[in-house]
Motif scaffolding. Structure first.
Motif, PDB file in Angstrom:
ATOM      1  N   ARG A 183     -28.344  20.423  -9.690  1.00 27.62           N
ATOM      2  CA  ARG A 183     -29.322  20.374 -10.785  1.00 27.62           C
ATOM      3  C   ARG A 183     -29.972  18.998 -10.914  1.00 27.62           C
ATOM      4  O   ARG A 183     -31.074  18.884 -11.439  1.00 27.62           O
ATOM      5  CB  ARG A 183     -28.670  20.775 -12.102  1.00 27.62           C
ATOM      6  N   LEU A 184     -29.304  17.962 -10.463  1.00 33.19           N
ATOM      7  CA  LEU A 184     -29.884  16.622 -10.529  1.00 33.19           C
ATOM      8  C   LEU A 184     -30.966  16.396  -9.477  1.00 33.19           C
ATOM      9  O   LEU A 184     -31.662  15.390  -9.518  1.00 33.19           O
ATOM     10  CB  LEU A 184     -28.789  15.553 -10.404  1.00 33.19           C
ATOM     11  N   SER A 185     -31.109  17.321  -8.550  1.00 29.04           N
ATOM     12  CA  SER A 185     -32.203  17.202  -7.583  1.00 29.04           C
ATOM     13  C   SER A 185     -33.519  17.504  -8.280  1.00 29.04           C
ATOM     14  O   SER A 185     -33.659  18.526  -8.950  1.00 29.04           O
ATOM     15  CB  SER A 185     -32.017  18.170  -6.417  1.00 29.04           C
ATOM     16  N   PRO A 186     -34.514  16.627  -8.103  1.00 26.73           N
ATOM     17  CA  PRO A 186     -35.829  16.879  -8.707  1.00 26.73           C
ATOM     18  C   PRO A 186     -36.689  17.820  -7.875  1.00 26.73           C
ATOM     19  O   PRO A 186     -37.869  18.008  -8.160  1.00 26.73           O
ATOM     20  CB  PRO A 186     -36.451  15.473  -8.751  1.00 26.73           C
ATOM     21  N   LEU A 187     -36.101  18.440  -6.846  1.00 30.73           N
ATOM     22  CA  LEU A 187     -36.895  19.190  -5.866  1.00 30.73           C
ATOM     23  C   LEU A 187     -36.914  20.686  -6.104  1.00 30.73           C
ATOM     24  O   LEU A 187     -37.776  21.377  -5.583  1.00 30.73           O
ATOM     25  CB  LEU A 187     -36.341  18.921  -4.460  1.00 30.73           C
ATOM     26  N   TRP A 188     -35.947  21.199  -6.850  1.00 29.50           N
ATOM     27  CA  TRP A 188     -35.867  22.642  -6.998  1.00 29.50           C
ATOM     28  C   TRP A 188     -35.272  23.014  -8.354  1.00 29.50           C
ATOM     29  O   TRP A 188     -34.655  22.189  -9.034  1.00 29.50           O
ATOM     30  CB  TRP A 188     -35.019  23.262  -5.886  1.00 29.50           C
ATOM     31  N   ASP A 189     -35.452  24.261  -8.721  1.00 27.38           N
ATOM     32  CA  ASP A 189     -34.836  24.829  -9.913  1.00 27.38           C
ATOM     33  C   ASP A 189     -33.586  25.571  -9.461  1.00 27.38           C
ATOM     34  O   ASP A 189     -33.659  26.429  -8.579  1.00 27.38           O
ATOM     35  CB  ASP A 189     -35.831  25.784 -10.592  1.00 27.38           C
ATOM     36  N   VAL A 190     -32.444  25.216 -10.021  1.00 26.29           N
ATOM     37  CA  VAL A 190     -31.198  25.899  -9.685  1.00 26.29           C
ATOM     38  C   VAL A 190     -31.098  27.173 -10.515  1.00 26.29           C
ATOM     39  O   VAL A 190     -31.013  27.121 -11.736  1.00 26.29           O
ATOM     40  CB  VAL A 190     -29.974  25.000  -9.949  1.00 26.29           C
ATOM     41  N   VAL A 191     -31.148  28.312  -9.854  1.00 25.87           N
ATOM     42  CA  VAL A 191     -30.988  29.591 -10.546  1.00 25.87           C
ATOM     43  C   VAL A 191     -29.506  29.839 -10.795  1.00 25.87           C
ATOM     44  O   VAL A 191     -29.089  30.181 -11.903  1.00 25.87           O
ATOM     45  CB  VAL A 191     -31.616  30.742  -9.733  1.00 25.87           C
ATOM     46  N   SER A 192     -28.683  29.636  -9.754  1.00 22.51           N
ATOM     47  CA  SER A 192     -27.236  29.805  -9.927  1.00 22.51           C
ATOM     48  C   SER A 192     -26.484  29.125  -8.787  1.00 22.51           C
ATOM     49  O   SER A 192     -26.988  29.020  -7.665  1.00 22.51           O
ATOM     50  CB  SER A 192     -26.852  31.292  -9.971  1.00 22.51           C
ATOM     51  N   VAL A 193     -25.281  28.650  -9.114  1.00 20.75           N
ATOM     52  CA  VAL A 193     -24.330  28.146  -8.117  1.00 20.75           C
ATOM     53  C   VAL A 193     -23.017  28.857  -8.423  1.00 20.75           C
ATOM     54  O   VAL A 193     -22.343  28.554  -9.406  1.00 20.75           O
ATOM     55  CB  VAL A 193     -24.158  26.622  -8.189  1.00 20.75           C
ATOM     56  N   GLU A 194     -22.676  29.824  -7.594  1.00 19.07           N
ATOM     57  CA  GLU A 194     -21.527  30.701  -7.867  1.00 19.07           C
ATOM     58  C   GLU A 194     -20.355  30.369  -6.942  1.00 19.07           C
ATOM     59  O   GLU A 194     -20.476  30.478  -5.715  1.00 19.07           O
ATOM     60  CB  GLU A 194     -21.954  32.157  -7.641  1.00 19.07           C
TER      61      GLU A 194
END
Length: 199
Positions: free
Chosen positions: A31-42
């Motif tokens: 989530r700290l990456s400014p490059l993408w939106d995190v939908v989920s990390v399962e």
């Protein structure tokens, strides 16, 4: 295709334990990456983060869904972790932490398959730039801890902003800075007017 290695590093004013706390929190790190939106990390494996830990990752970038699985294939607690990604280019990412004069040197390495044409060279350059941006964001986040106001900001960021897509986070932070600037300007003008009228 040959394997290309991209490496970047940054020095952070924090202990290795503080930096590792972010790197070992896979969802927060993503989530700290400014490059993408995190939908989920399962998480796909039980127990604490370690060798063999697997995750199913769903990202969203430029209106494109990105889905892959990631497995920790090398793990040294507090010092190093490598993840193998199930993506076409056979990407392997490695995070390493070293003590340095400033505090901790955070090193990132990306190994992936790439060709030798112009488009592939542009991709490699983009990976360098995006990695530097990600490391800068992690550094900034970790260093929000010195004063009470920074710790309060980090709490607000964690609770309300980190779950938002990066472009929304940037927009909200920009609006907040504008509001703070306007409030500061108003206070200065009010003080000057007060001093002028008091003469």
């Amino acid at each position: 295709m040959p394997t290309v290695t991209v490496t970047e590093s940054i020095d952070i004013r924090a202990s290795r334990q503080e930096v590792w706390a972010i790197i070992s929190n896979v969802e927060k790190r993503m989530r700290l990456s400014p490059l993408w939106d995190v939908v989920s990390v399962e998480p796909l494996t039980p127990g604490p983060y370690g060798l063999g830990s697997r995750y199913r990752v769903h990202l969203h970038r430029n209106e494109v869904d990105i889905r892959y699985e990631s497995e920790a294939v090398e793990f040294v607690e507090g010092r190093r972790v490598s993840h193998q990604l199930t993506v076409e280019r056979g990407t392997r990412t490695t995070w390493s932490l070293l003590d340095c004069a400033l505090g901790t040197r955070l090193m990132y390495q990306d190994d992936f398959q790439a060709g030798d044409d112009e488009a592939e060279r542009a991709l490699i350059q983009a990976v360098h730039e995006n990695t530097r941006w990600w490391l800068e964001t992690i550094k900034q986040y970790v260093e929000w801890r010195g004063s009470l106001s920074l710790r309060l900001w980090r709490w607000v960021y964690d609770r309300f902003l980190l779950g938002l897509p990066p472009f929304q986070r940037r927009r909200i932070v920009f609006i907040l800075l504008l509001q703070l600037g306007a409030a500061f300007t108003f206070i200065c003008v009010a003080l000057l007017l007060g001093m002028t009228m008091g003469r």
